[in-house]
Design an enzyme around this catalytic site. Sequence first.
Site, PDB file in Angstrom:
ATOM      1  N   ASN A 103      34.982  68.551  22.599  1.00  0.00           N
ATOM      2  CA  ASN A 103      35.336  68.662  24.020  1.00  0.00           C
ATOM      3  C   ASN A 103      36.723  69.274  24.191  1.00  0.00           C
ATOM      4  OD1 ASN A 103      33.242  67.572  26.014  1.00  0.00           O
ATOM      5  ND2 ASN A 103      33.175  66.050  24.354  1.00  0.00           N
ATOM      6  N   LEU A 109      36.325  49.643  31.791  1.00  0.00           N
ATOM      7  CA  LEU A 109      35.774  50.651  30.872  1.00  0.00           C
ATOM      8  C   LEU A 109      34.638  51.454  31.510  1.00  0.00           C
ATOM      9  CD1 LEU A 109      35.690  51.722  27.893  1.00  0.00           C
ATOM     10  CD2 LEU A 109      33.879  50.026  27.498  1.00  0.00           C
ATOM     11  N   HIS A 114      32.037  60.897  29.297  1.00  0.00           N
ATOM     12  CA  HIS A 114      31.180  59.878  28.694  1.00  0.00           C
ATOM     13  C   HIS A 114      29.767  60.434  28.551  1.00  0.00           C
ATOM     14  CE1 HIS A 114      29.930  55.864  27.541  1.00  0.00           C
ATOM     15  NE2 HIS A 114      28.855  56.054  28.286  1.00  0.00           N
TER      16      HIS A 114
HETATM   17  C1  GRF Z   1      31.689  62.810  23.149  1.00  0.00           C
HETATM   18  O1  GRF Z   1      30.328  62.540  23.063  1.00  0.00           O
HETATM   19  C2  GRF Z   1      32.284  62.176  24.367  1.00  0.00           C
HETATM   20  O2  GRF Z   1      31.395  62.141  25.451  1.00  0.00           O
HETATM   21  C3  GRF Z   1      32.588  60.798  23.903  1.00  0.00           C
HETATM   22  O3  GRF Z   1      33.040  60.956  22.583  1.00  0.00           O
HETATM   23  C4  GRF Z   1      32.484  62.137  22.040  1.00  0.00           C
HETATM   24  C5  GRF Z   1      33.639  62.977  21.570  1.00  0.00           C
HETATM   25  O4  GRF Z   1      33.198  64.133  20.902  1.00  0.00           O
HETATM   26  N1  GRF Z   1      33.546  60.159  24.765  1.00  0.00           N
HETATM   27  P1  GRF Z   1      34.219  65.295  20.570  1.00  0.00           P
HETATM   28  O5  GRF Z   1      35.320  64.658  19.714  1.00  0.00           O
HETATM   29  O6  GRF Z   1      34.745  65.834  21.854  1.00  0.00           O
HETATM   30  O7  GRF Z   1      33.429  66.287  19.790  1.00  0.00           O
END
Ligand code: GRF
Length: 201
Positions: free
Chosen positions: A15, A145, A110
């Site tokens: 992300n 949360l 999320h």
């Molecule tokens: C993602 O699935 C996000 O939604 C969750 O943790 C994961 C992080 O993945 N909160 P990345 O580190 O961004 O690949």
Amino acid sequence: MNRRLGVLISGRGSNLQAIIDAVAAGRLQATIAVVIANTADAGGLARARRAGIETVVLEHTAYPSRETYDQALVAELRRCDVGLVCLAGFMRLLSGTFVEAFPNRILNIHPSLLPAFAGLHGQDQAWRHGVKIAGATVHVVTPELDAGPIVLQAAVPVEDVDTADTLAARILVEEHRIYPAAIGIVLDGGWRIDGRRFVRS
Ligand code: GRF
């Protein structure tokens, strides 16, 4: 609004990468001021360094309490003049002190359609529950949360042939699309929080 982002990670940082790419492509008018990880192992740190972004490792294990750790986080974010904090796979609960330091200025991604399947492994929870529609949510962080006002959501179908992993991969594509979009919406202003609703005016 101050368009300097502080991105907090614990893991692979896909992300984070989506945010880096959106900024580089001019789809998101923002500056990533700092990437902070709570563990030196976080794969996302290399992504940040490759993009020339300042990185900070603040090991939570080095602090005696959540409160003192969060104070250190806030101090780093302030030092970097961050206006919006983006949690991107940051696997730490945040204290009320942290949330109050950036009121309505912390976002989280999320991997479920909240309020369904809050907590860890949202995709897996959804798959095991047998829902036919799953998805992702970007929300404003409050002390509770995965419960703050929702900025954007995206839905994906769950197919009979899916495994928890194939479903998670389909959700992740949407995460990478909606997180930079939601950050842009928040930075652009012209919104308010009405009860628990994030409303654009
Ligand atoms: C993602 O699935 C996000 O939604 C969750 O943790 C994961 C992080 O993945 N909160 P990345 O580190 O961004 O690949």
